[in-house]
Design a protein around this motif. Sequence first.
Motif, PDB file in Angstrom:
ATOM      1  N   PHE A  48     110.367   3.614  38.646  1.00 18.05           N
ATOM      2  CA  PHE A  48     110.795   2.334  39.199  1.00 18.05           C
ATOM      3  C   PHE A  48     112.253   2.261  39.662  1.00 18.05           C
ATOM      4  O   PHE A  48     112.634   1.266  40.281  1.00 18.05           O
ATOM      5  CB  PHE A  48     110.548   1.215  38.189  1.00 18.05           C
ATOM      6  CG  PHE A  48     109.092   1.030  37.875  1.00 18.05           C
ATOM      7  CD1 PHE A  48     108.230   0.528  38.835  1.00 18.05           C
ATOM      8  CD2 PHE A  48     108.588   1.357  36.636  1.00 18.05           C
ATOM      9  CE1 PHE A  48     106.882   0.359  38.556  1.00 18.05           C
ATOM     10  CE2 PHE A  48     107.246   1.191  36.348  1.00 18.05           C
ATOM     11  CZ  PHE A  48     106.393   0.696  37.311  1.00 18.05           C
ATOM     12  N   ASP A  49     113.063   3.251  39.347  1.00 17.00           N
ATOM     13  CA  ASP A  49     114.472   3.179  39.764  1.00 17.00           C
ATOM     14  C   ASP A  49     114.950   4.546  40.233  1.00 17.00           C
ATOM     15  O   ASP A  49     115.883   5.128  39.668  1.00 17.00           O
ATOM     16  CB  ASP A  49     115.348   2.644  38.632  1.00 17.00           C
ATOM     17  CG  ASP A  49     116.664   2.079  39.146  1.00 17.00           C
ATOM     18  OD1 ASP A  49     116.920   2.167  40.359  1.00 17.00           O
ATOM     19  OD2 ASP A  49     117.432   1.550  38.330  1.00 17.00           O
ATOM     20  N   LYS A  50     114.329   5.033  41.260  1.00 22.07           N
ATOM     21  CA  LYS A  50     114.679   6.354  41.785  1.00 22.07           C
ATOM     22  C   LYS A  50     116.096   6.394  42.325  1.00 22.07           C
ATOM     23  O   LYS A  50     116.756   7.422  42.267  1.00 22.07           O
ATOM     24  CB  LYS A  50     113.671   6.773  42.852  1.00 22.07           C
ATOM     25  CG  LYS A  50     112.312   7.059  42.278  1.00 22.07           C
ATOM     26  CD  LYS A  50     111.341   7.491  43.348  1.00 22.07           C
ATOM     27  CE  LYS A  50     110.025   7.777  42.662  1.00 22.07           C
ATOM     28  NZ  LYS A  50     108.901   7.196  43.279  1.00 22.07           N
ATOM     29  N   GLN A  51     116.572   5.264  42.848  1.00 24.97           N
ATOM     30  CA  GLN A  51     117.933   5.243  43.386  1.00 24.97           C
ATOM     31  C   GLN A  51     118.974   5.496  42.291  1.00 24.97           C
ATOM     32  O   GLN A  51     119.974   6.164  42.532  1.00 24.97           O
ATOM     33  CB  GLN A  51     118.244   3.919  44.084  1.00 24.97           C
ATOM     34  CG  GLN A  51     117.680   3.824  45.471  1.00 24.97           C
ATOM     35  CD  GLN A  51     116.409   2.992  45.500  1.00 24.97           C
ATOM     36  OE1 GLN A  51     116.029   2.390  44.514  1.00 24.97           O
ATOM     37  NE2 GLN A  51     115.748   2.978  46.642  1.00 24.97           N
ATOM     38  N   LEU A  52     118.743   4.965  41.115  1.00 26.07           N
ATOM     39  CA  LEU A  52     119.669   5.205  40.007  1.00 26.07           C
ATOM     40  C   LEU A  52     119.705   6.688  39.659  1.00 26.07           C
ATOM     41  O   LEU A  52     120.781   7.268  39.468  1.00 26.07           O
ATOM     42  CB  LEU A  52     119.275   4.388  38.772  1.00 26.07           C
ATOM     43  CG  LEU A  52     120.113   4.665  37.519  1.00 26.07           C
ATOM     44  CD1 LEU A  52     121.543   4.192  37.720  1.00 26.07           C
ATOM     45  CD2 LEU A  52     119.485   4.032  36.302  1.00 26.07           C
ATOM     46  N   LEU A  53     118.540   7.300  39.573  1.00 23.11           N
ATOM     47  CA  LEU A  53     118.484   8.717  39.226  1.00 23.11           C
ATOM     48  C   LEU A  53     119.016   9.611  40.337  1.00 23.11           C
ATOM     49  O   LEU A  53     119.423  10.741  40.081  1.00 23.11           O
ATOM     50  CB  LEU A  53     117.050   9.110  38.870  1.00 23.11           C
ATOM     51  CG  LEU A  53     116.483   8.445  37.623  1.00 23.11           C
ATOM     52  CD1 LEU A  53     115.038   8.834  37.427  1.00 23.11           C
ATOM     53  CD2 LEU A  53     117.298   8.788  36.396  1.00 23.11           C
ATOM     54  N   ALA A  54     119.033   9.107  41.564  1.00 25.64           N
ATOM     55  CA  ALA A  54     119.508   9.899  42.703  1.00 25.64           C
ATOM     56  C   ALA A  54     121.024   9.859  42.871  1.00 25.64           C
ATOM     57  O   ALA A  54     121.564  10.564  43.722  1.00 25.64           O
ATOM     58  CB  ALA A  54     118.829   9.431  43.977  1.00 25.64           C
ATOM     59  N   VAL A  55     121.709   9.073  42.058  1.00 23.93           N
ATOM     60  CA  VAL A  55     123.170   8.978  42.158  1.00 23.93           C
ATOM     61  C   VAL A  55     123.776  10.347  41.854  1.00 23.93           C
ATOM     62  O   VAL A  55     123.489  10.951  40.823  1.00 23.93           O
ATOM     63  CB  VAL A  55     123.717   7.913  41.184  1.00 23.93           C
ATOM     64  CG1 VAL A  55     125.231   7.950  41.118  1.00 23.93           C
ATOM     65  CG2 VAL A  55     123.226   6.537  41.568  1.00 23.93           C
ATOM     66  N   LYS A  56     124.611  10.817  42.768  1.00 24.36           N
ATOM     67  CA  LYS A  56     125.249  12.128  42.575  1.00 24.36           C
ATOM     68  C   LYS A  56     126.434  11.990  41.631  1.00 24.36           C
ATOM     69  O   LYS A  56     127.243  11.078  41.760  1.00 24.36           O
ATOM     70  CB  LYS A  56     125.696  12.696  43.918  1.00 24.36           C
ATOM     71  CG  LYS A  56     124.544  13.125  44.776  1.00 24.36           C
ATOM     72  CD  LYS A  56     125.003  14.067  45.857  1.00 24.36           C
ATOM     73  CE  LYS A  56     123.783  14.447  46.667  1.00 24.36           C
ATOM     74  NZ  LYS A  56     123.624  15.844  46.819  1.00 24.36           N
ATOM     75  N   ILE A  57     126.509  12.903  40.669  1.00 25.35           N
ATOM     76  CA  ILE A  57     127.647  12.916  39.744  1.00 25.35           C
ATOM     77  C   ILE A  57     128.471  14.191  39.912  1.00 25.35           C
ATOM     78  O   ILE A  57     129.417  14.421  39.194  1.00 25.35           O
ATOM     79  CB  ILE A  57     127.187  12.750  38.282  1.00 25.35           C
ATOM     80  CG1 ILE A  57     126.192  13.821  37.893  1.00 25.35           C
ATOM     81  CG2 ILE A  57     126.613  11.367  38.062  1.00 25.35           C
ATOM     82  CD1 ILE A  57     125.858  13.837  36.422  1.00 25.35           C
ATOM     83  N   GLY A  58     128.072  14.996  40.851  1.00 23.53           N
ATOM     84  CA  GLY A  58     128.792  16.220  41.178  1.00 23.53           C
ATOM     85  C   GLY A  58     128.435  16.597  42.604  1.00 23.53           C
ATOM     86  O   GLY A  58     127.869  15.800  43.342  1.00 23.53           O
ATOM     87  N   ALA A  59     128.760  17.808  42.965  1.00 22.85           N
ATOM     88  CA  ALA A  59     128.451  18.249  44.325  1.00 22.85           C
ATOM     89  C   ALA A  59     126.948  18.294  44.571  1.00 22.85           C
ATOM     90  O   ALA A  59     126.471  17.880  45.622  1.00 22.85           O
ATOM     91  CB  ALA A  59     129.071  19.615  44.583  1.00 22.85           C
ATOM     92  N   THR A  60     126.198  18.780  43.603  1.00 17.02           N
ATOM     93  CA  THR A  60     124.749  18.915  43.793  1.00 17.02           C
ATOM     94  C   THR A  60     123.925  18.294  42.665  1.00 17.02           C
ATOM     95  O   THR A  60     122.716  18.222  42.765  1.00 17.02           O
ATOM     96  CB  THR A  60     124.356  20.403  43.896  1.00 17.02           C
ATOM     97  OG1 THR A  60     124.772  21.069  42.708  1.00 17.02           O
ATOM     98  CG2 THR A  60     124.993  21.052  45.105  1.00 17.02           C
ATOM     99  N   VAL A  61     124.575  17.844  41.617  1.00 15.42           N
ATOM    100  CA  VAL A  61     123.857  17.324  40.440  1.00 15.42           C
ATOM    101  C   VAL A  61     123.705  15.814  40.552  1.00 15.42           C
ATOM    102  O   VAL A  61     124.645  15.100  40.881  1.00 15.42           O
ATOM    103  CB  VAL A  61     124.602  17.692  39.142  1.00 15.42           C
ATOM    104  CG1 VAL A  61     123.916  17.097  37.930  1.00 15.42           C
ATOM    105  CG2 VAL A  61     124.721  19.192  38.999  1.00 15.42           C
ATOM    106  N   THR A  62     122.503  15.345  40.269  1.00  9.74           N
ATOM    107  CA  THR A  62     122.259  13.898  40.252  1.00  9.74           C
ATOM    108  C   THR A  62     122.210  13.409  38.810  1.00  9.74           C
ATOM    109  O   THR A  62     122.173  14.201  37.863  1.00  9.74           O
ATOM    110  CB  THR A  62     120.923  13.556  40.943  1.00  9.74           C
ATOM    111  OG1 THR A  62     119.862  14.151  40.216  1.00  9.74           O
ATOM    112  CG2 THR A  62     120.929  14.017  42.390  1.00  9.74           C
ATOM    113  N   LEU A  63     122.183  12.114  38.629  1.00 11.19           N
ATOM    114  CA  LEU A  63     122.154  11.502  37.303  1.00 11.19           C
ATOM    115  C   LEU A  63     120.864  11.840  36.546  1.00 11.19           C
ATOM    116  O   LEU A  63     120.840  11.809  35.318  1.00 11.19           O
ATOM    117  CB  LEU A  63     122.307   9.984  37.451  1.00 11.19           C
ATOM    118  CG  LEU A  63     122.582   9.177  36.206  1.00 11.19           C
ATOM    119  CD1 LEU A  63     123.841   9.657  35.504  1.00 11.19           C
ATOM    120  CD2 LEU A  63     122.696   7.710  36.546  1.00 11.19           C
TER     121      LEU A  63
END
Length: 100
Positions: free
Chosen positions: A46-61
């Motif tokens: 239900f919240d793919k946008q939250l998990l797609a947040v980048k926290i590095g160059a290639t790593v997402t949340l």
Amino acid sequence: MSGNIVNLVRENPKFAELIERRNKYSWTLAILMLVIYYGFILLVAFDKQLLAVKIGATVTLAFPIGLGVILAAIIITGLYVLRANKVYDPMTRAIVEDAR
């Protein structure tokens, strides 16, 4: 003789206490793990946008959260093992000694 020992163990009030304490703790940890796991699954659903947040160059949340789910399972297992070694095993030994 072994049937007699089984009856002695089952009739021992310490055995009933052991079962009750172990079941309560086990269910608590199981429910905690289910909440963590299904919470992650619900985030994925239900919240793919939250998990797609980048926290590095290639790593997402999603990566550290997923790693957290795995670490939570390891920690919960460790908590149960500690309780079993410190509480349940001595209680079991006392019950066996009473039956002999």
